[in-house]
Motif scaffolding. Structure first.
Motif, PDB file in Angstrom:
ATOM      1  N   ILE A  35       0.847  -1.204   0.000  1.00  0.00           N
ATOM      2  CA  ILE A  35       0.000   0.000   0.000  1.00  0.00           C
ATOM      3  C   ILE A  35       0.878   1.248   0.000  1.00  0.00           C
ATOM      4  N   ALA A  36       1.929   1.241   0.820  1.00  0.00           N
ATOM      5  CA  ALA A  36       2.850   2.384   0.844  1.00  0.00           C
ATOM      6  C   ALA A  36       3.485   2.579  -0.530  1.00  0.00           C
ATOM      7  N   CYS A  37       3.833   1.490  -1.191  1.00  0.00           N
ATOM      8  CA  CYS A  37       4.439   1.566  -2.515  1.00  0.00           C
ATOM      9  C   CYS A  37       3.456   2.146  -3.541  1.00  0.00           C
ATOM     10  N   MET A  38       2.191   1.757  -3.460  1.00  0.00           N
ATOM     11  CA  MET A  38       1.183   2.286  -4.382  1.00  0.00           C
ATOM     12  C   MET A  38       0.951   3.773  -4.137  1.00  0.00           C
ATOM     13  N   VAL A  42       1.952   7.346  -6.769  1.00  0.00           N
ATOM     14  CA  VAL A  42       1.147   8.528  -7.099  1.00  0.00           C
ATOM     15  C   VAL A  42       1.736   9.794  -6.489  1.00  0.00           C
ATOM     16  N   LEU A  43       2.224   9.672  -5.276  1.00  0.00           N
ATOM     17  CA  LEU A  43       2.786  10.808  -4.534  1.00  0.00           C
ATOM     18  C   LEU A  43       4.233  10.474  -4.171  1.00  0.00           C
ATOM     19  N   PHE A  47       6.516   8.087   1.533  1.00  0.00           N
ATOM     20  CA  PHE A  47       6.951   6.687   1.673  1.00  0.00           C
ATOM     21  C   PHE A  47       8.120   6.355   0.736  1.00  0.00           C
ATOM     22  N   VAL A  48       9.102   7.238   0.692  1.00  0.00           N
ATOM     23  CA  VAL A  48      10.217   7.104  -0.250  1.00  0.00           C
ATOM     24  C   VAL A  48      10.978   5.788  -0.058  1.00  0.00           C
ATOM     25  N   ASN A  49      11.195   5.372   1.166  1.00  0.00           N
ATOM     26  CA  ASN A  49      11.967   4.149   1.429  1.00  0.00           C
ATOM     27  C   ASN A  49      11.165   3.047   2.110  1.00  0.00           C
ATOM     28  N   THR A  50       9.891   3.253   2.309  1.00  0.00           N
ATOM     29  CA  THR A  50       9.094   2.318   3.111  1.00  0.00           C
ATOM     30  C   THR A  50       9.029   0.924   2.509  1.00  0.00           C
ATOM     31  N   ALA A  51       8.710   0.826   1.225  1.00  0.00           N
ATOM     32  CA  ALA A  51       8.569  -0.496   0.601  1.00  0.00           C
ATOM     33  C   ALA A  51       9.898  -1.243   0.591  1.00  0.00           C
TER      34      ALA A  51
END
Length: 77
Positions: A35-38, A42-43, A47-51
């Motif tokens: 979800i963070a990657c999706m 878009v934005l 969440f630049v490094n979360t995934a």
């Protein structure tokens, strides 16, 4: 007749409840990372490094688990 709910957990040296917690935890973290990657798609400023951090953490945790079982007999797909 083997119990289909406990056969695999016993193969990886876990009880049914231990396996439920472990697999459920992995699934939840993968879902949240996805979800963070999706959202990041878009934005891109969110969440630049979360995934990638989530994947690295899960990979590290899975590799520790692999040591407990025979990897060739029980591959993680």
């Amino acid at each position: 007749m083997p119990n289909i709910f406990t056969k695999h957990p016993h193969e990886v040296d876990e009880t049914y409840l231990e396996h439920l917690a472990t697999a459920g935890g992995f699934g939840l973290r993968m879902t949240l990372g996805g979800i963070a990657c999706m959202i990041h798609a878009v934005l891109p400023f969110l969440f630049v490094n979360t995934a990638s951090r989530t994947m690295c953490a899960l990979h590290k945790k899975m590799n520790k688990r692999v040591d407990k079982v025979n990897w060739e007999r029980h591959p993680i797909i």
